[in-house]
Write a protein that holds these residues in place. Structure first.
Motif, short mmCIF file in Angstrom:
data_model
loop_
_atom_site.label_atom_id
_atom_site.label_comp_id
_atom_site.label_asym_id
_atom_site.label_seq_id
_atom_site.Cartn_x
_atom_site.Cartn_y
_atom_site.Cartn_z
N ALA A 196 0.87 -1.17 0.00
CA ALA A 196 0.00 0.00 0.00
C ALA A 196 0.91 1.23 0.00
N VAL A 197 0.88 1.98 -1.11
CA VAL A 197 1.82 3.09 -1.29
C VAL A 197 1.11 4.29 -1.91
N ARG A 198 1.78 5.42 -1.85
CA ARG A 198 1.26 6.64 -2.50
C ARG A 198 1.79 6.80 -3.92
N ASP A 199 2.86 6.10 -4.23
CA ASP A 199 3.47 6.15 -5.56
C ASP A 199 4.02 4.76 -5.85
N PRO A 200 3.69 4.16 -7.00
CA PRO A 200 4.20 2.82 -7.31
C PRO A 200 5.72 2.71 -7.24
N LEU A 201 6.42 3.82 -7.51
CA LEU A 201 7.89 3.79 -7.47
C LEU A 201 8.44 3.61 -6.06
N GLU A 202 7.58 3.70 -5.04
CA GLU A 202 8.00 3.38 -3.68
C GLU A 202 8.26 1.89 -3.51
N VAL A 203 7.73 1.07 -4.41
CA VAL A 203 7.98 -0.38 -4.39
C VAL A 203 9.31 -0.62 -5.08
N SER A 204 10.27 -1.16 -4.36
CA SER A 204 11.63 -1.26 -4.91
C SER A 204 11.67 -2.12 -6.17
N GLY A 205 10.84 -3.15 -6.23
CA GLY A 205 10.82 -3.99 -7.42
C GLY A 205 10.37 -3.25 -8.66
N ILE A 206 9.49 -2.28 -8.51
CA ILE A 206 9.05 -1.46 -9.64
C ILE A 206 10.10 -0.41 -9.97
N GLU A 207 10.67 0.20 -8.95
CA GLU A 207 11.67 1.25 -9.16
C GLU A 207 12.87 0.73 -9.94
N ARG A 208 13.19 -0.56 -9.78
CA ARG A 208 14.38 -1.13 -10.44
C ARG A 208 14.07 -1.79 -11.77
N LEU A 209 12.82 -1.77 -12.22
CA LEU A 209 12.46 -2.47 -13.44
C LEU A 209 13.19 -1.91 -14.66
N GLY A 210 13.58 -2.81 -15.55
CA GLY A 210 14.08 -2.41 -16.85
C GLY A 210 12.92 -2.01 -17.75
N PRO A 211 13.19 -1.69 -19.01
CA PRO A 211 12.12 -1.27 -19.93
C PRO A 211 11.16 -2.41 -20.26
N ASP A 212 9.94 -2.04 -20.56
CA ASP A 212 8.92 -3.01 -20.98
C ASP A 212 9.16 -3.36 -22.44
N PRO A 213 9.24 -4.63 -22.78
CA PRO A 213 9.58 -5.02 -24.16
C PRO A 213 8.51 -4.69 -25.19
N LEU A 214 7.30 -4.34 -24.75
CA LEU A 214 6.26 -3.97 -25.69
C LEU A 214 5.97 -2.47 -25.67
N ALA A 215 6.77 -1.72 -24.93
CA ALA A 215 6.59 -0.27 -24.89
C ALA A 215 7.09 0.36 -26.19
N PRO A 216 6.47 1.45 -26.64
CA PRO A 216 6.97 2.14 -27.83
C PRO A 216 8.43 2.55 -27.66
N GLY A 217 9.21 2.32 -28.69
CA GLY A 217 10.61 2.71 -28.66
C GLY A 217 11.54 1.71 -27.99
N PHE A 218 11.01 0.57 -27.54
CA PHE A 218 11.87 -0.43 -26.89
C PHE A 218 12.94 -0.91 -27.87
N GLU A 219 14.19 -1.01 -27.40
CA GLU A 219 15.30 -1.52 -28.20
C GLU A 219 15.99 -2.63 -27.43
N LEU A 220 16.02 -3.80 -28.01
CA LEU A 220 16.65 -4.95 -27.36
C LEU A 220 18.16 -4.96 -27.55
N ARG A 221 18.64 -4.59 -28.72
CA ARG A 221 20.05 -4.73 -29.05
C ARG A 221 20.99 -4.13 -27.99
N PRO A 222 20.78 -2.89 -27.53
CA PRO A 222 21.71 -2.34 -26.53
C PRO A 222 21.74 -3.13 -25.22
N LEU A 223 20.64 -3.81 -24.89
CA LEU A 223 20.56 -4.56 -23.65
C LEU A 223 21.35 -5.86 -23.71
N LEU A 224 21.72 -6.29 -24.91
CA LEU A 224 22.42 -7.56 -25.09
C LEU A 224 23.93 -7.43 -24.92
#
Length: 285
Positions: A126-154
């Motif tokens: 229970a939070v005021r901002d989702p980014l208070e959840v450490s697991g969300i704050e540390r997430l990498g990019p979503d692979p289906l988000a616009p502009g996602f690029e896999l190559r640099p992550l490899l």
């Protein structure tokens, strides 16, 4: 474990169920499930659900600016009820948390969170901002988000299977869909990411998009009760060790680790070679 496609389907389904509903009560029934204390879950009562969103494999229920964030972990699940009675949830029982809503025209409805097995990983914040959840704050990019690029992550000296599953690198992919993606891309799960050539990277980029997009489309609109079985039925290699590969007819093989396993097709992915693991390595050269 629910992964991005199932969580996305759950989010869309819950959004329809909860949109505009007033929270009557949130009842934790497990000492371990609630990971935060401020704001108290009692603060949600009387507020209106304004949206349901996904962050990687996290479900985020926005309630007038407060957020109830859920991570189902390996064995957690959500069970909807159109009618709750007046009885309280029993501590230590099969239900870890109950989310009740009141639409003003009948009994409370809502959902229960449950978790199978003895290893408890289900988590609610229970939070005021989702980014208070450490697991969300540390997430990498979503692979289906616009502009996602896999190559640099490899550009990492990591096995590609492990890279796909690392939530700090790419958000939302877990054990099952990484197996499916690598089978579609015709890549060994033990291939080193930074050593992939251009053709292999292109196949992997296409596979990430197609496997996840098709899985979300197949899951969309299904109620929570049907999502697990539907996921199992869609798998082409994951969970199918010893069965026949639909693509080439070879027998799907498995690598077993201490607390997980992966499945792959030797013909499609490793040039016919069997990968070593703890349970079979003494028989392989």
């Amino acid at each position: 474990m629910p992964e991005m496609p199932e969580v996305e389907a759950l989010v869309r389904w819950l959004a329809e169920k909860l949109d505009g509903a007033v929270v009557a009560e949130i009842e934790p029934a497990s000492f371990a499930v609630l990971k935060t204390y401020d704001p108290a879950v009692s603060a949600f009562a009387g507020l209106t659900v304004s949206g349901v969103h996904r962050h990687g494999k996290f479900i985020d229920i926005d309630v007038d600016g407060l957020h109830l964030v859920i991570h189902l972990a390996k064995a957690g699940w959500l069970r909807w009820s159109d009618r709750f009675g007046e009885n309280r949830v029993k501590m230590g029982g099969p239900v870890a948390l109950r989310f009740r809503v009141d639409r003003g025209d009948g009994p409370h409805e809502g959902f229960d969170l449950t978790e199978a097995g003895t290893r408890k990983g289900l988590a609610v914040y229970a939070v005021r901002d989702p980014l208070e959840v450490s697991g969300i704050e540390r997430l990498g990019p979503d692979p289906l988000a616009p502009g996602f690029e896999l190559r640099p992550l490899l550009a990492r000296r990591m096995q590609v299977k492990r890279l796909l599953r690392d939530q700090t690198i790419i958000a939302g992919i877990g054990n099952a869909y990484s197996d499916e993606i690598l089978h579609e891309a015709r890549l060994s799960p033990f291939a080193i990411a930074e050593k992939l050539d251009d053709a292999e990277i292109e196949r992997l980029e296409v596979a990430v998009g197609s496997v996840l997009t098709e899985a979300i489309a197949a899951a969309d609109g299904k109620p929570a009760a049907d999502l697990k079985d539907a996921k199992r039925e869609r798998m082409r290699v994951h969970g199918r060790a010893g069965q026949t590969c639909d693509v080439c007819g070879d027998t799907i093989a498995e690598v077993v680790f201490a607390d997980s396993s992966l499945q792959y097709c030797p013909t499609c992915q490793t040039g016919g070679a069997l990968l070593k693991d703890r349970s079979t390595s003494k028989f392989l050269k």
